[in-house]
Design a protein around this motif. Structure first.
Motif, PDB file in Angstrom:
ATOM      1  N   UNK A  81     -10.317  -8.098  -6.149  1.00 19.53           N
ATOM      2  CA  UNK A  81     -11.106  -7.042  -5.752  1.00 19.53           C
ATOM      3  C   UNK A  81     -12.128  -7.510  -4.509  1.00 19.53           C
ATOM      4  N   UNK A  82     -11.647  -7.944  -3.885  1.00 23.26           N
ATOM      5  CA  UNK A  82     -12.493  -8.105  -2.318  1.00 23.26           C
ATOM      6  C   UNK A  82     -11.055  -8.481  -0.816  1.00 23.26           C
ATOM      7  N   UNK A  83     -11.361  -7.575  -0.101  1.00 22.74           N
ATOM      8  CA  UNK A  83     -10.753  -8.115   0.958  1.00 22.74           C
ATOM      9  C   UNK A  83     -10.940  -9.480   1.534  1.00 22.74           C
ATOM     10  N   UNK A  84     -10.214 -10.369   1.785  1.00 19.87           N
ATOM     11  CA  UNK A  84     -11.273 -11.844   2.364  1.00 19.87           C
ATOM     12  C   UNK A  84     -10.427 -12.487   3.540  1.00 19.87           C
ATOM     13  N   UNK A  85     -10.836 -12.718   4.392  1.00 19.59           N
ATOM     14  CA  UNK A  85     -10.519 -13.806   5.808  1.00 19.59           C
ATOM     15  C   UNK A  85     -10.415 -14.962   5.864  1.00 19.59           C
ATOM     16  N   UNK A  86     -10.013 -16.092   5.748  1.00 19.17           N
ATOM     17  CA  UNK A  86     -10.020 -17.442   6.330  1.00 19.17           C
ATOM     18  C   UNK A  86     -10.005 -17.767   7.911  1.00 19.17           C
ATOM     19  N   UNK A 105     -17.309 -25.715   0.608  1.00 19.76           N
ATOM     20  CA  UNK A 105     -17.056 -26.970   0.818  1.00 19.76           C
ATOM     21  C   UNK A 105     -15.583 -28.232   0.719  1.00 19.76           C
ATOM     22  N   UNK A 106     -15.820 -29.020   1.742  1.00 19.90           N
ATOM     23  CA  UNK A 106     -14.731 -29.949   1.969  1.00 19.90           C
ATOM     24  C   UNK A 106     -13.722 -29.362   2.929  1.00 19.90           C
ATOM     25  N   UNK A 107     -13.589 -28.625   3.164  1.00 22.78           N
ATOM     26  CA  UNK A 107     -12.700 -27.439   3.864  1.00 22.78           C
ATOM     27  C   UNK A 107     -12.320 -27.152   5.142  1.00 22.78           C
ATOM     28  N   UNK A 108     -11.898 -26.899   6.676  1.00 21.07           N
ATOM     29  CA  UNK A 108     -12.671 -26.414   7.752  1.00 21.07           C
ATOM     30  C   UNK A 108     -11.980 -25.172   8.273  1.00 21.07           C
ATOM     31  N   UNK A 109     -12.105 -24.498   6.851  1.00 17.40           N
ATOM     32  CA  UNK A 109     -12.713 -23.193   6.769  1.00 17.40           C
ATOM     33  C   UNK A 109     -13.653 -22.440   6.029  1.00 17.40           C
ATOM     34  N   UNK A 110     -13.999 -21.367   6.764  1.00 14.31           N
ATOM     35  CA  UNK A 110     -15.057 -20.169   5.771  1.00 14.31           C
ATOM     36  C   UNK A 110     -14.238 -19.070   5.514  1.00 14.31           C
ATOM     37  N   UNK A 111     -14.852 -18.307   4.235  1.00 12.50           N
ATOM     38  CA  UNK A 111     -14.691 -17.581   3.759  1.00 12.50           C
ATOM     39  C   UNK A 111     -15.149 -16.117   4.004  1.00 12.50           C
ATOM     40  N   UNK A 112     -14.478 -15.618   4.622  1.00 17.69           N
ATOM     41  CA  UNK A 112     -15.231 -13.837   4.688  1.00 17.69           C
ATOM     42  C   UNK A 112     -14.339 -13.096   4.002  1.00 17.69           C
ATOM     43  N   UNK A 113     -15.680 -13.002   2.696  1.00 13.83           N
ATOM     44  CA  UNK A 113     -15.760 -11.814   2.131  1.00 13.83           C
ATOM     45  C   UNK A 113     -16.286 -10.415   2.677  1.00 13.83           C
TER      46      UNK A 113
END
Length: 74
Positions: free
Chosen positions: A16-21, A47-55
């Protein structure tokens, strides 16, 4: 599981969200860009990943959101 290509800044629909990594450290920059277009979003660490999630909040069409992100200075 296939690794994300976060350099593509591709909008995905998840739960239900638009998400961009985006690469780690770039989430807040994208959030501010979206806010300048009156689009509300939040940055979630992964955590532990080289990216962030923008919701992205709201009911904005994926194609419209992608066009705004494509104009973002990278």
């Amino acid at each position: 599981m296939q690794e994300l290509d976060v350099e593509q800044f591709e909008v995905n629909r998840e739960g239900g969200w638009n998400v961009v990594y985006v690469p780690s450290g770039r989430g807040e920059e994208l959030r501010v860009h979206l806010e300048s277009h009156a689009i509300h979003s939040r940055v979630s660490p992964t955590p532990g990943k080289p990216y962030e999630r923008v919701e992205v909040e709201g009911d904005i069409a994926v194609n419209d959101l992608q066009a705004i992100i494509d104009c973002w200075e990278r």
